[in-house]
Design a protein around this motif. Structure first.
Motif, PDB file in Angstrom:
ATOM      1  N   SER A  31       0.772  -1.231   0.000  1.00  0.00           N
ATOM      2  CA  SER A  31       0.000   0.000   0.000  1.00  0.00           C
ATOM      3  C   SER A  31       0.809   1.291   0.000  1.00  0.00           C
ATOM      4  O   SER A  31       0.409   2.232  -0.645  1.00  0.00           O
ATOM      5  N   PRO A  32       1.970   1.381   0.699  1.00  0.00           N
ATOM      6  CA  PRO A  32       2.625   2.687   0.703  1.00  0.00           C
ATOM      7  C   PRO A  32       3.292   3.048  -0.607  1.00  0.00           C
ATOM      8  O   PRO A  32       3.780   4.154  -0.759  1.00  0.00           O
ATOM      9  N   TYR A  33       3.350   2.142  -1.537  1.00  0.00           N
ATOM     10  CA  TYR A  33       4.158   2.349  -2.706  1.00  0.00           C
ATOM     11  C   TYR A  33       3.388   2.905  -3.884  1.00  0.00           C
ATOM     12  O   TYR A  33       2.252   2.545  -4.135  1.00  0.00           O
ATOM     13  N   ALA A  34       4.054   3.799  -4.573  1.00  0.00           N
ATOM     14  CA  ALA A  34       3.618   4.182  -5.904  1.00  0.00           C
ATOM     15  C   ALA A  34       4.376   3.300  -6.895  1.00  0.00           C
ATOM     16  O   ALA A  34       5.499   2.873  -6.627  1.00  0.00           O
ATOM     17  N   THR A  35       3.753   3.023  -8.001  1.00  0.00           N
ATOM     18  CA  THR A  35       4.386   2.188  -9.015  1.00  0.00           C
ATOM     19  C   THR A  35       4.492   2.967 -10.312  1.00  0.00           C
ATOM     20  O   THR A  35       3.511   3.547 -10.772  1.00  0.00           O
ATOM     21  N   GLY A  36       5.674   2.969 -10.847  1.00  0.00           N
ATOM     22  CA  GLY A  36       5.923   3.706 -12.074  1.00  0.00           C
ATOM     23  C   GLY A  36       6.241   2.788 -13.227  1.00  0.00           C
ATOM     24  O   GLY A  36       6.679   1.652 -13.041  1.00  0.00           O
ATOM     25  N   TRP A  37       5.979   3.293 -14.418  1.00  0.00           N
ATOM     26  CA  TRP A  37       6.340   2.616 -15.651  1.00  0.00           C
ATOM     27  C   TRP A  37       7.393   3.460 -16.369  1.00  0.00           C
ATOM     28  O   TRP A  37       7.224   4.678 -16.526  1.00  0.00           O
ATOM     29  N   PHE A  38       8.437   2.790 -16.793  1.00  0.00           N
ATOM     30  CA  PHE A  38       9.501   3.420 -17.561  1.00  0.00           C
ATOM     31  C   PHE A  38       9.746   2.589 -18.809  1.00  0.00           C
ATOM     32  O   PHE A  38       9.361   1.422 -18.869  1.00  0.00           O
ATOM     33  N   ARG A  39      10.401   3.179 -19.793  1.00  0.00           N
ATOM     34  CA  ARG A  39      10.734   2.408 -20.986  1.00  0.00           C
ATOM     35  C   ARG A  39      12.112   2.810 -21.476  1.00  0.00           C
ATOM     36  O   ARG A  39      12.578   3.939 -21.239  1.00  0.00           O
ATOM     37  N   GLN A  40      12.744   1.882 -22.158  1.00  0.00           N
ATOM     38  CA  GLN A  40      14.058   2.143 -22.711  1.00  0.00           C
ATOM     39  C   GLN A  40      14.151   1.522 -24.096  1.00  0.00           C
ATOM     40  O   GLN A  40      14.021   0.304 -24.253  1.00  0.00           O
TER      41      GLN A  40
ATOM     42  N   ASP B 150       6.941   3.877 -29.825  1.00  0.00           N
ATOM     43  CA  ASP B 150       6.683   3.329 -28.488  1.00  0.00           C
ATOM     44  C   ASP B 150       7.444   2.021 -28.276  1.00  0.00           C
ATOM     45  O   ASP B 150       7.429   1.476 -27.169  1.00  0.00           O
ATOM     46  N   THR B 151       8.100   1.527 -29.304  1.00  0.00           N
ATOM     47  CA  THR B 151       8.872   0.293 -29.179  1.00  0.00           C
ATOM     48  C   THR B 151       9.988   0.462 -28.162  1.00  0.00           C
ATOM     49  O   THR B 151      10.804   1.380 -28.251  1.00  0.00           O
ATOM     50  N   ALA B 152      10.019  -0.418 -27.167  1.00  0.00           N
ATOM     51  CA  ALA B 152      10.993  -0.323 -26.083  1.00  0.00           C
ATOM     52  C   ALA B 152      10.787  -1.503 -25.138  1.00  0.00           C
ATOM     53  O   ALA B 152       9.805  -2.241 -25.237  1.00  0.00           O
ATOM     54  N   ILE B 153      11.721  -1.623 -24.202  1.00  0.00           N
ATOM     55  CA  ILE B 153      11.500  -2.507 -23.055  1.00  0.00           C
ATOM     56  C   ILE B 153      10.823  -1.659 -21.988  1.00  0.00           C
ATOM     57  O   ILE B 153      11.310  -0.570 -21.659  1.00  0.00           O
ATOM     58  N   TYR B 154       9.726  -2.148 -21.483  1.00  0.00           N
ATOM     59  CA  TYR B 154       8.957  -1.432 -20.472  1.00  0.00           C
ATOM     60  C   TYR B 154       9.216  -2.060 -19.103  1.00  0.00           C
ATOM     61  O   TYR B 154       9.119  -3.283 -18.941  1.00  0.00           O
ATOM     62  N   TYR B 155       9.543  -1.208 -18.151  1.00  0.00           N
ATOM     63  CA  TYR B 155       9.853  -1.631 -16.801  1.00  0.00           C
ATOM     64  C   TYR B 155       8.840  -1.036 -15.832  1.00  0.00           C
ATOM     65  O   TYR B 155       8.392   0.100 -15.998  1.00  0.00           O
ATOM     66  N   CYS B 156       8.521  -1.801 -14.792  1.00  0.00           N
ATOM     67  CA  CYS B 156       7.778  -1.222 -13.677  1.00  0.00           C
ATOM     68  C   CYS B 156       8.709  -1.142 -12.474  1.00  0.00           C
ATOM     69  O   CYS B 156       9.655  -1.920 -12.352  1.00  0.00           O
ATOM     70  N   ALA B 157       8.423  -0.180 -11.619  1.00  0.00           N
ATOM     71  CA  ALA B 157       9.284   0.084 -10.474  1.00  0.00           C
ATOM     72  C   ALA B 157       8.449   0.628  -9.332  1.00  0.00           C
ATOM     73  O   ALA B 157       7.385   1.211  -9.557  1.00  0.00           O
ATOM     74  N   ALA B 158       8.941   0.459  -8.112  1.00  0.00           N
ATOM     75  CA  ALA B 158       8.214   0.898  -6.918  1.00  0.00           C
ATOM     76  C   ALA B 158       8.968   2.004  -6.202  1.00  0.00           C
ATOM     77  O   ALA B 158      10.200   1.967  -6.083  1.00  0.00           O
ATOM     78  N   SER B 159       8.188   2.961  -5.716  1.00  0.00           N
ATOM     79  CA  SER B 159       8.741   4.102  -4.999  1.00  0.00           C
ATOM     80  C   SER B 159       7.842   4.440  -3.823  1.00  0.00           C
ATOM     81  O   SER B 159       6.681   4.059  -3.795  1.00  0.00           O
ATOM     82  N   THR B 160       8.383   5.188  -2.869  1.00  0.00           N
ATOM     83  CA  THR B 160       7.557   5.621  -1.743  1.00  0.00           C
ATOM     84  C   THR B 160       6.724   6.844  -2.094  1.00  0.00           C
ATOM     85  O   THR B 160       5.872   7.243  -1.311  1.00  0.00           O
ATOM     86  N   ALA B 161       6.966   7.426  -3.251  1.00  0.00           N
ATOM     87  CA  ALA B 161       6.232   8.624  -3.631  1.00  0.00           C
ATOM     88  C   ALA B 161       5.934   8.599  -5.115  1.00  0.00           C
ATOM     89  O   ALA B 161       6.661   7.995  -5.913  1.00  0.00           O
ATOM     90  N   LEU B 162       4.871   9.271  -5.491  1.00  0.00           N
ATOM     91  CA  LEU B 162       4.508   9.384  -6.898  1.00  0.00           C
ATOM     92  C   LEU B 162       5.510  10.313  -7.575  1.00  0.00           C
ATOM     93  O   LEU B 162       5.581  11.499  -7.263  1.00  0.00           O
ATOM     94  N   SER B 163       6.284   9.785  -8.489  1.00  0.00           N
ATOM     95  CA  SER B 163       7.388  10.554  -9.048  1.00  0.00           C
ATOM     96  C   SER B 163       7.667  10.137 -10.479  1.00  0.00           C
ATOM     97  O   SER B 163       7.409   8.998 -10.870  1.00  0.00           O
ATOM     98  N   ALA B 164       8.230  11.089 -11.245  1.00  0.00           N
ATOM     99  CA  ALA B 164       8.662  10.806 -12.608  1.00  0.00           C
ATOM    100  C   ALA B 164      10.177  10.577 -12.679  1.00  0.00           C
ATOM    101  O   ALA B 164      10.712  10.352 -13.761  1.00  0.00           O
TER     102      ALA B 164
END
Length: 121
Positions: free
Chosen positions: A29-38, A89-103
């Motif tokens: 619950s405390p985590y924000a989850t982000g999506w990144f791509r490379q 949009d072609t890339a490897i997409y990663y998800c990641a967890a953080s304690t705050a909503l961030s870019a």
């Protein structure tokens, strides 16, 4: 915290994909989850993020209006619905967890292994 991204694949331009990110290990619950791509030869780029409450942020330059981040707290899973896909949009997409909503990728402490998205023209 462990994250497992899935749902990537090959799709034609204009098509859609939904990525999933299963989060486990610690309290979700405390985590924000982000999506990144490379993409090959490029730096990792922020795509979108969603926090526990469902608040979202997006990269306005590349995906806003086409991608939607959401989460199912009961399933400890975060989703990225990608519509109107483009070859860039072609890339490897990663998800990641953080304690705050961030870019900022340096604010994410836990990363999944990535899933390949390929958009053909």
């Amino acid at each position: 915290v462990q994250l497992q991204a899935s749902g990537g694949g090959l799709v034609q331009a204009g098509g859609s994909l939904r990525l999933s990110c299963a989060v486990s290990g610690r309290t979700f619950s405390p985590y924000a989850t982000g999506w990144f791509r490379q993409a090959p030869g490029k730096e990792r780029e922020f795509v979108a993020a969603v926090n526990w409450s469902g608040d979202t942020i997006y990269n306005p330059d590349s995906v806003k209006g086409r991608f939607t981040a959401s989460r199912d707290n009961a399933k400890n899973t975060v989703y990225l619905l990608m519509n109107s896909l483009k070859p860039e949009d072609t890339a490897i997409y990663y998800c990641a967890a953080s304690t705050a909503l961030s870019a900022r990728n340096n604010e994410y402490n836990y990363w999944g292994q990535g899933t390949q998205v390929t958009v053909s023209s």
